[in-house]
Design a protein around this motif. Structure first.
Motif, PDB file in Angstrom:
ATOM      1  N   ALA A 139     -17.857 -36.839   7.969  1.00  0.00           N
ATOM      2  CA  ALA A 139     -17.722 -37.143   6.544  1.00  0.00           C
ATOM      3  C   ALA A 139     -17.767 -38.647   6.290  1.00  0.00           C
ATOM      4  O   ALA A 139     -18.408 -39.112   5.333  1.00  0.00           O
ATOM      5  CB  ALA A 139     -16.423 -36.550   6.014  1.00  0.00           C
ATOM      6  N   SER A 193     -11.605 -39.760   4.479  1.00  0.00           N
ATOM      7  CA  SER A 193     -11.614 -38.300   4.565  1.00  0.00           C
ATOM      8  C   SER A 193     -10.439 -37.836   5.398  1.00  0.00           C
ATOM      9  O   SER A 193      -9.952 -38.565   6.275  1.00  0.00           O
ATOM     10  CB  SER A 193     -12.929 -37.796   5.169  1.00  0.00           C
ATOM     11  OG  SER A 193     -13.079 -38.288   6.487  1.00  0.00           O
ATOM     12  N   ILE A 198     -22.785 -32.797   3.583  1.00  0.00           N
ATOM     13  CA  ILE A 198     -21.715 -32.823   4.600  1.00  0.00           C
ATOM     14  C   ILE A 198     -21.569 -31.456   5.255  1.00  0.00           C
ATOM     15  O   ILE A 198     -21.427 -31.345   6.483  1.00  0.00           O
ATOM     16  CB  ILE A 198     -20.389 -33.280   3.952  1.00  0.00           C
ATOM     17  CG1 ILE A 198     -20.473 -34.755   3.542  1.00  0.00           C
ATOM     18  CG2 ILE A 198     -19.223 -33.075   4.925  1.00  0.00           C
ATOM     19  CD1 ILE A 198     -19.260 -35.243   2.777  1.00  0.00           C
TER      20      ILE A 198
END
Length: 517
Positions: A449, A458, A488
């Protein structure tokens, strides 16, 4: 004259009288008969004459009727012939008219072709002029704007790309919301109903077995003189025996669960018997192997009865029982297969598919795991080969082959098995990871991420079932969030192996801060 003579004369007289009477009667009857015959012949002649007259009359009438029919048919034929001739004449006139029209059209087409050729030549001249003017205008625009055509093109493409990106993000969001609204309700009903009806135990994954000893002296007897007993046991079973400072216990270590079980049973039998030497060890290992083999057959038979599947080959039943000693992420492979079979049957019943075939495919979907320690290849490839060898149906083979998405499913039952396998593996408590694997997976999630542009930070939460991504609001718009979440998730799918699914939650927050003085 005597009385006798009178009597004779009387009798003769009577006889004569009777004879005369009979003759007279015969003569009368003959005359009457002749008269009747004569009258009958006359009547017969009259009847014949009348019959001949009637026949002549009917003959004449029949001839007249035949002539009338002939005349009538002749008139009808002539009438029909006239009508056909008239129709043919009309057709001839139509054909002639069409030929004339075609000739006129051909003439018009020739004229149009000539006109088009002239116009094409004129267009070519105009096109050359337009190209020349376009080149001049392009040069003038480049001079005025200070940009080359390639720079202007890049600028326009970038502008259009941003607009298309925004429109695509909006469209993806709308389609996703609509699809979720339509599909989530039924899918949740089916899955929840199936899960509620099916529950299975789960165990922890292990690669070691612990055998309790009556006392620490037994360790020396297990090792034997110069280690011959322990070497014999390790050689026969393929298992490592770890004899350390653990009081009254021996650890058996092996990645093959069947070998580890054989070694455990053999060692327990040796401890109970008390006689530990190479010959006795060999005998006990053989007995333990027979017990494990019998246990695998019984476990396989119990599994097919529990799943409600019949007609499986004995070789596959034995391999199913062998999965009793196989675990994956802490989940027992045989219990997982039974659970998938039951879930597949429940889901197939909900949508009207063949319940028995769905259960069969679910029970055999991981059959390759029973021998993946012994054969090269993934458990999917091995399972497909086993199903083909033992003549399973193409639907079952495709379900085994596609349950991890390696190939496309060709039937609805294959999709059901794929869903049931995911449900069984992803339900809470079904699987567990080692601490090292777990922490590594969480770190990889966050690294994936954080690698995307615009991501501030994240956090992997919910035991790795969700990753929460905070973005920089100045760099990522509301529309870009949708595409970022999708990118993602695609990156996670391609780089990580994980049970169940991972939720990607992208958060964009704008803050305005001021101070009152």
């Amino acid at each position: 004259m005597s009385s006798a003579m009178y009597i004779i004369i009387l009798i003769v007289a009577i006889i004569l009288t009777a004879a005369i009477s009979s003759f007279a009667a015969l003569t009368y009857h003959k005359n009457v008969s002749e008269a009747k015959i004569g009258s009958a012949e006359d009547k017969a002649r009259e009847i014949l004459d009348e019959a001949l007259k009637t026949a002549e009359t009917k003959k004449r009438e029949a001839l007249l009727e035949a002539k009338e029919e002939t005349l009538k048919a002749k008139n009808e034929f002539e009438k029909e012939n006239k009508e056909r001739r008239a129709e043919l004449q009309r057709y001839e006139k139509r054909v002639l008219n069409k030929e004339e029209q075609i000739d006129r059209k051909l003439e018009n087409l020739e004229k149009k072709e000539q006109s088009l050729s002239h116009k094409e030549a004129a267009l070519d001249r105009q096109k050359a002029k337009v190209d020349e003017l376009h080149a001049k205008h392009t040069q003038e625009l480049e001079r005025i704007s200070g940009l080359t055509s390639e720079q202007a093109k890049d600028y326009l493409l970038k502008t259009v790309e941003d607009e298309v990106k925004h429109d695509m993000a909006v469209m993806v969001k709308e389609q996703t919301i609509r699809a979720k609204e339509e599909a989530n309700k039924k899918a949740k009903d089916y899955v929840v109903t199936a899960i509620q009806k099916c529950a299975a135990d789960h165990v922890a994954e292990t690669t070691i077995s612990l055998v309790q000893l009556p006392n620490d002296e037994m360790k020396g007897r297990i090792i034997g003189r110069e280690g011959r007993n322990i070497r014999t046991l390790e050689t026969l079973t393929g298992v490592d025996l770890i004899i350390d400072d653990t009081p009254e216990a021996v650890i058996l270590s092996s990645f093959d669960p069947v070998r580890r079980e054989v070694a455990r049973i053999a060692l327990e039998k040796l401890i109970v018997d008390g006689r530990i030497h190479p010959a006795r060890i060999e005998e006990m290992v053989e007995k333990a192997q027979n017990e494990v083999e019998q246990s695998m057959r019984e476990a396989g038979e119990a599994a097919i009865i529990e799943a409600g599947v019949h007609g499986i080959r004995p070789e596959l039943v034995r391999l199913l029982g062998k999965m009793k000693y196989r675990t994956s992420y802490g989940q027992n492979a045989l219990k997982h297969s039974i659970e998938v079979a039951q879930l597949s049957g429940l889901l197939a019943g909900e949508i009207g598919e063949d319940v028995r075939l769905a259960k069969r495919a679910g029970l055999l979907h991981d059959i390759g795991k029973s021998v993946d320690h012994e054969m090269e290849g993934s458990h999917i490839t091995i399972g497909v080969d086993l199903c083909k060898r033992y003549k399973e149906s193409p639907i079952v083979i495709n379900a085994v082959e596609s349950h991890h998405g390696d190939v496309e499913p060709t039937s609805l039952i294959a999709c059901i098995v794929q869903a049931a396998d995911t449900i069984s593996a992803a339900r809470p408590g079904a699987r567990r990871e080692t601490l090292e694997t777990y922490t590594t997976r969480l770190k990889q999630l966050e690294d994936i991420a954080n690698a995307f542009k615009g991501v501030d930070k994240s956090f992997a939460i919910q035991a790795g079932r969700e990753i929460r991504v905070a973005v920089v609001p100045e760099q990522v718009s509301d529309s870009d969030m949708i595409l970022l979440a999708r990118n993602i998730s695609k990156q996670i799918e391609s780089e990580l192996d994980y049970p169940g699914q991972i939720k990607v939650n992208v958060i964009r927050e704008s803050r305005a801060i001021d101070y009152a003085k």
